[in-house]
Scaffold this motif. Sequence first.
Motif, PDB file in Angstrom:
ATOM      1  N   TRP A 110      56.903 -33.795  33.449  1.00  7.63           N
ATOM      2  CA  TRP A 110      56.365 -34.284  32.179  1.00  7.63           C
ATOM      3  C   TRP A 110      55.589 -33.203  31.434  1.00  7.63           C
ATOM      4  O   TRP A 110      55.652 -33.119  30.210  1.00  7.63           O
ATOM      5  CB  TRP A 110      55.472 -35.492  32.427  1.00  7.63           C
ATOM      6  N   VAL A 111      54.854 -32.389  32.167  1.00  5.44           N
ATOM      7  CA  VAL A 111      54.074 -31.326  31.512  1.00  5.44           C
ATOM      8  C   VAL A 111      54.984 -30.381  30.741  1.00  5.44           C
ATOM      9  O   VAL A 111      54.595 -29.830  29.701  1.00  5.44           O
ATOM     10  CB  VAL A 111      53.228 -30.561  32.553  1.00  5.44           C
ATOM     11  N   ALA A 112      56.196 -30.203  31.214  1.00  5.27           N
ATOM     12  CA  ALA A 112      57.150 -29.343  30.515  1.00  5.27           C
ATOM     13  C   ALA A 112      57.756 -30.020  29.290  1.00  5.27           C
ATOM     14  O   ALA A 112      58.539 -29.403  28.564  1.00  5.27           O
ATOM     15  CB  ALA A 112      58.261 -28.925  31.477  1.00  5.27           C
ATOM     16  N   ASP A 113      57.377 -31.279  29.030  1.00  2.00           N
ATOM     17  CA  ASP A 113      58.015 -32.065  27.962  1.00  2.00           C
ATOM     18  C   ASP A 113      56.962 -32.701  27.055  1.00  2.00           C
ATOM     19  O   ASP A 113      57.123 -33.831  26.606  1.00  2.00           O
ATOM     20  CB  ASP A 113      58.896 -33.151  28.595  1.00  2.00           C
ATOM     21  N   MET A 114      55.898 -31.967  26.760  1.00  2.00           N
ATOM     22  CA  MET A 114      54.792 -32.525  25.995  1.00  2.00           C
ATOM     23  C   MET A 114      54.787 -32.065  24.541  1.00  2.00           C
ATOM     24  O   MET A 114      53.735 -31.981  23.911  1.00  2.00           O
ATOM     25  CB  MET A 114      53.453 -32.170  26.659  1.00  2.00           C
ATOM     26  N   ASN A 115      55.952 -31.774  24.014  1.00  3.44           N
ATOM     27  CA  ASN A 115      56.014 -31.199  22.673  1.00  3.44           C
ATOM     28  C   ASN A 115      56.279 -32.221  21.575  1.00  3.44           C
ATOM     29  O   ASN A 115      56.462 -31.863  20.417  1.00  3.44           O
ATOM     30  CB  ASN A 115      57.085 -30.098  22.608  1.00  3.44           C
ATOM     31  N   GLY A 116      56.303 -33.507  21.892  1.00  2.00           N
ATOM     32  CA  GLY A 116      56.517 -34.522  20.864  1.00  2.00           C
ATOM     33  C   GLY A 116      55.242 -34.778  20.068  1.00  2.00           C
ATOM     34  O   GLY A 116      54.126 -34.561  20.557  1.00  2.00           O
ATOM     35  N   PRO A 117      55.361 -35.262  18.838  1.00  2.00           N
ATOM     36  CA  PRO A 117      54.176 -35.465  17.990  1.00  2.00           C
ATOM     37  C   PRO A 117      53.201 -36.489  18.543  1.00  2.00           C
ATOM     38  O   PRO A 117      51.986 -36.325  18.383  1.00  2.00           O
ATOM     39  CB  PRO A 117      54.774 -35.902  16.650  1.00  2.00           C
ATOM     40  N   LEU A 118      53.690 -37.551  19.188  1.00  2.00           N
ATOM     41  CA  LEU A 118      52.765 -38.538  19.738  1.00  2.00           C
ATOM     42  C   LEU A 118      51.944 -37.944  20.878  1.00  2.00           C
ATOM     43  O   LEU A 118      50.719 -38.105  20.937  1.00  2.00           O
ATOM     44  CB  LEU A 118      53.519 -39.775  20.220  1.00  2.00           C
ATOM     45  N   ALA A 119      52.609 -37.267  21.807  1.00  2.00           N
ATOM     46  CA  ALA A 119      51.885 -36.643  22.917  1.00  2.00           C
ATOM     47  C   ALA A 119      50.889 -35.608  22.401  1.00  2.00           C
ATOM     48  O   ALA A 119      49.763 -35.486  22.906  1.00  2.00           O
ATOM     49  CB  ALA A 119      52.860 -36.000  23.895  1.00  2.00           C
ATOM     50  N   GLN A 120      51.285 -34.864  21.378  1.00  2.00           N
ATOM     51  CA  GLN A 120      50.414 -33.813  20.835  1.00  2.00           C
ATOM     52  C   GLN A 120      49.257 -34.363  20.017  1.00  2.00           C
ATOM     53  O   GLN A 120      48.359 -33.622  19.644  1.00  2.00           O
ATOM     54  CB  GLN A 120      51.241 -32.843  20.003  1.00  2.00           C
ATOM     55  N   SER A 121      49.264 -35.663  19.750  1.00  2.00           N
ATOM     56  CA  SER A 121      48.144 -36.269  19.028  1.00  2.00           C
ATOM     57  C   SER A 121      47.029 -36.702  19.976  1.00  2.00           C
ATOM     58  O   SER A 121      45.987 -37.194  19.531  1.00  2.00           O
ATOM     59  CB  SER A 121      48.627 -37.481  18.223  1.00  2.00           C
ATOM     60  N   MET A 122      47.222 -36.507  21.287  1.00  2.00           N
ATOM     61  CA  MET A 122      46.278 -36.982  22.299  1.00  2.00           C
ATOM     62  C   MET A 122      45.683 -35.819  23.073  1.00  2.00           C
ATOM     63  O   MET A 122      46.265 -34.746  23.174  1.00  2.00           O
ATOM     64  CB  MET A 122      46.987 -37.930  23.271  1.00  2.00           C
ATOM     65  N   ASP A 123      44.491 -36.064  23.621  1.00  2.00           N
ATOM     66  CA  ASP A 123      43.881 -35.144  24.579  1.00  2.00           C
ATOM     67  C   ASP A 123      44.290 -35.579  25.980  1.00  2.00           C
ATOM     68  O   ASP A 123      44.131 -36.761  26.339  1.00  2.00           O
ATOM     69  CB  ASP A 123      42.353 -35.184  24.490  1.00  2.00           C
ATOM     70  N   TRP A 124      44.783 -34.632  26.786  1.00  2.00           N
ATOM     71  CA  TRP A 124      45.245 -34.943  28.131  1.00  2.00           C
ATOM     72  C   TRP A 124      44.423 -34.168  29.156  1.00  2.00           C
ATOM     73  O   TRP A 124      44.145 -32.982  28.974  1.00  2.00           O
ATOM     74  CB  TRP A 124      46.713 -34.542  28.294  1.00  2.00           C
ATOM     75  N   ARG A 125      44.071 -34.824  30.218  1.00  2.00           N
ATOM     76  CA  ARG A 125      43.612 -34.151  31.437  1.00  2.00           C
ATOM     77  C   ARG A 125      44.575 -34.567  32.537  1.00  2.00           C
ATOM     78  O   ARG A 125      44.752 -35.759  32.805  1.00  2.00           O
ATOM     79  CB  ARG A 125      42.185 -34.516  31.805  1.00  2.00           C
ATOM     80  N   ILE A 126      45.194 -33.577  33.170  1.00  2.00           N
ATOM     81  CA  ILE A 126      46.316 -33.833  34.072  1.00  2.00           C
ATOM     82  C   ILE A 126      45.977 -33.282  35.456  1.00  2.00           C
ATOM     83  O   ILE A 126      45.627 -32.105  35.607  1.00  2.00           O
ATOM     84  CB  ILE A 126      47.603 -33.181  33.523  1.00  2.00           C
ATOM     85  N   MET A 127      46.095 -34.145  36.459  1.00  2.00           N
ATOM     86  CA  MET A 127      45.751 -33.820  37.843  1.00  2.00           C
ATOM     87  C   MET A 127      46.976 -34.145  38.689  1.00  2.00           C
ATOM     88  O   MET A 127      47.172 -35.296  39.086  1.00  2.00           O
ATOM     89  CB  MET A 127      44.533 -34.633  38.270  1.00  2.00           C
ATOM     90  N   PRO A 128      47.834 -33.176  38.982  1.00  2.00           N
ATOM     91  CA  PRO A 128      49.142 -33.494  39.563  1.00  2.00           C
ATOM     92  C   PRO A 128      49.126 -33.858  41.035  1.00  2.00           C
ATOM     93  O   PRO A 128      49.979 -34.614  41.485  1.00  2.00           O
ATOM     94  CB  PRO A 128      49.943 -32.210  39.335  1.00  2.00           C
ATOM     95  N   VAL A 129      48.163 -33.317  41.796  1.00  2.00           N
ATOM     96  CA  VAL A 129      48.174 -33.519  43.248  1.00  2.00           C
ATOM     97  C   VAL A 129      46.747 -33.865  43.681  1.00  2.00           C
ATOM     98  O   VAL A 129      45.969 -32.985  44.039  1.00  2.00           O
ATOM     99  CB  VAL A 129      48.682 -32.272  44.002  1.00  2.00           C
ATOM    100  N   VAL A 130      46.415 -35.142  43.657  1.00  2.00           N
ATOM    101  CA  VAL A 130      45.058 -35.556  44.003  1.00  2.00           C
ATOM    102  C   VAL A 130      44.795 -35.416  45.499  1.00  2.00           C
ATOM    103  O   VAL A 130      43.662 -35.144  45.912  1.00  2.00           O
ATOM    104  CB  VAL A 130      44.811 -37.006  43.535  1.00  2.00           C
ATOM    105  N   ASN A 131      45.830 -35.555  46.316  1.00  2.00           N
ATOM    106  CA  ASN A 131      45.679 -35.543  47.777  1.00  2.00           C
ATOM    107  C   ASN A 131      46.543 -34.434  48.391  1.00  2.00           C
ATOM    108  O   ASN A 131      47.547 -34.717  49.061  1.00  2.00           O
ATOM    109  CB  ASN A 131      46.068 -36.911  48.336  1.00  2.00           C
ATOM    110  N   PRO A 132      46.169 -33.171  48.185  1.00  2.00           N
ATOM    111  CA  PRO A 132      47.017 -32.098  48.714  1.00  2.00           C
ATOM    112  C   PRO A 132      47.081 -32.063  50.233  1.00  2.00           C
ATOM    113  O   PRO A 132      48.105 -31.669  50.797  1.00  2.00           O
ATOM    114  CB  PRO A 132      46.373 -30.821  48.146  1.00  2.00           C
ATOM    115  N   ASP A 133      46.015 -32.466  50.916  1.00  2.00           N
ATOM    116  CA  ASP A 133      46.053 -32.438  52.382  1.00  2.00           C
ATOM    117  C   ASP A 133      47.090 -33.414  52.920  1.00  2.00           C
ATOM    118  O   ASP A 133      47.798 -33.111  53.884  1.00  2.00           O
ATOM    119  CB  ASP A 133      44.674 -32.778  52.963  1.00  2.00           C
ATOM    120  N   GLY A 134      47.178 -34.601  52.321  1.00  2.00           N
ATOM    121  CA  GLY A 134      48.201 -35.547  52.731  1.00  2.00           C
ATOM    122  C   GLY A 134      49.592 -35.035  52.425  1.00  2.00           C
ATOM    123  O   GLY A 134      50.521 -35.170  53.239  1.00  2.00           O
TER     124      GLY A 134
END
Length: 305
Positions: A110-134
């Motif tokens: 999804w991060v590679a596909d964030m170029n649409g106008p709706l997505a670009q109208s928002m602020d994003w904080r993205i955390m892809p791997v919350v549990n890396p040890d698991g």
Amino acid sequence: MRISTAFGNCLVPLVLACGLALPSSAAAAPPQELAPEQWCERLIPRLPTVTQALCLQGGFAATGRHSLQGFPLIAKDVPAVNRRKRPLRVLLMGGIHGDELTSAAIIYRWVADMNGPLAQSMDWRIMPVVNPDGLLAKKASRMNANGVDLNRNFPTPGWETEAPRYWQVRTRADPRRFPGMAPLSEPESRWVEDEMHGFRPDVIISVHAPFGVLDFDGPAQPPHRFGRLMLNRVGIYPGSLGNYGGVHRKVPVITIELPNAQQMPSQAEVRRIWVDMVRWIADNVRARSEKDVQAADDSAPAVRR
């Protein structure tokens, strides 16, 4: 920090009285100061369809926080292009359960596909791997290195009694769903909760697998479908993110359950889920005022960490 709890003092005798064994606690390891190339090399063997190049192109950075075993907890901010008004803030996370490999992999897609106008109208904080040890365990594990289900470790009201009771009675002390010795006992759940307080999202998207449905909690019109995934509310659990964020902090929480934990949806379906999700956010989520945020802070349970 906030909140005091005597949960550890009540859980141990309660569990022992029932003849149950608590998962053993792991000692925290020193932080691993890894470069993006290094953490990508570790992660991509567990992330279906994610290449080293795609991992690096994601642009994630170390946050200064670490998992119990010292792996860097990574995130990325994508600010809105148009800032004439306060943008909607979206907290997007995957991999809170380490054995749900696709839930982390799809974030990179999804991060590679964030170029649409709706997505670009928002602020994003993205955390892809919350549990890396698991995720990186010899056999990928739902739980973190302490044997805690991070999605049962958030401080919902009454957690001290409700979480152990639910674990013992409803799950029959299933070790895969152990809520921990106290709310926010784990560095990974503390990180998520701190991001919620710092970023102040208007909506939270948490990706899981493999039930193939949408779940929803909170004050907004629920989505009907994202791609082929249909709304099917799966219930409220003590300590879950949906319960804590959606019900008690009044932030809409969408739980996306992909249909397979090991195999990614088709490229077209990945795109459809993304497009439908962004459109739903734009149409149904309102920006929270400072008054709304403060009210949620005041009503949230307090926990000392």
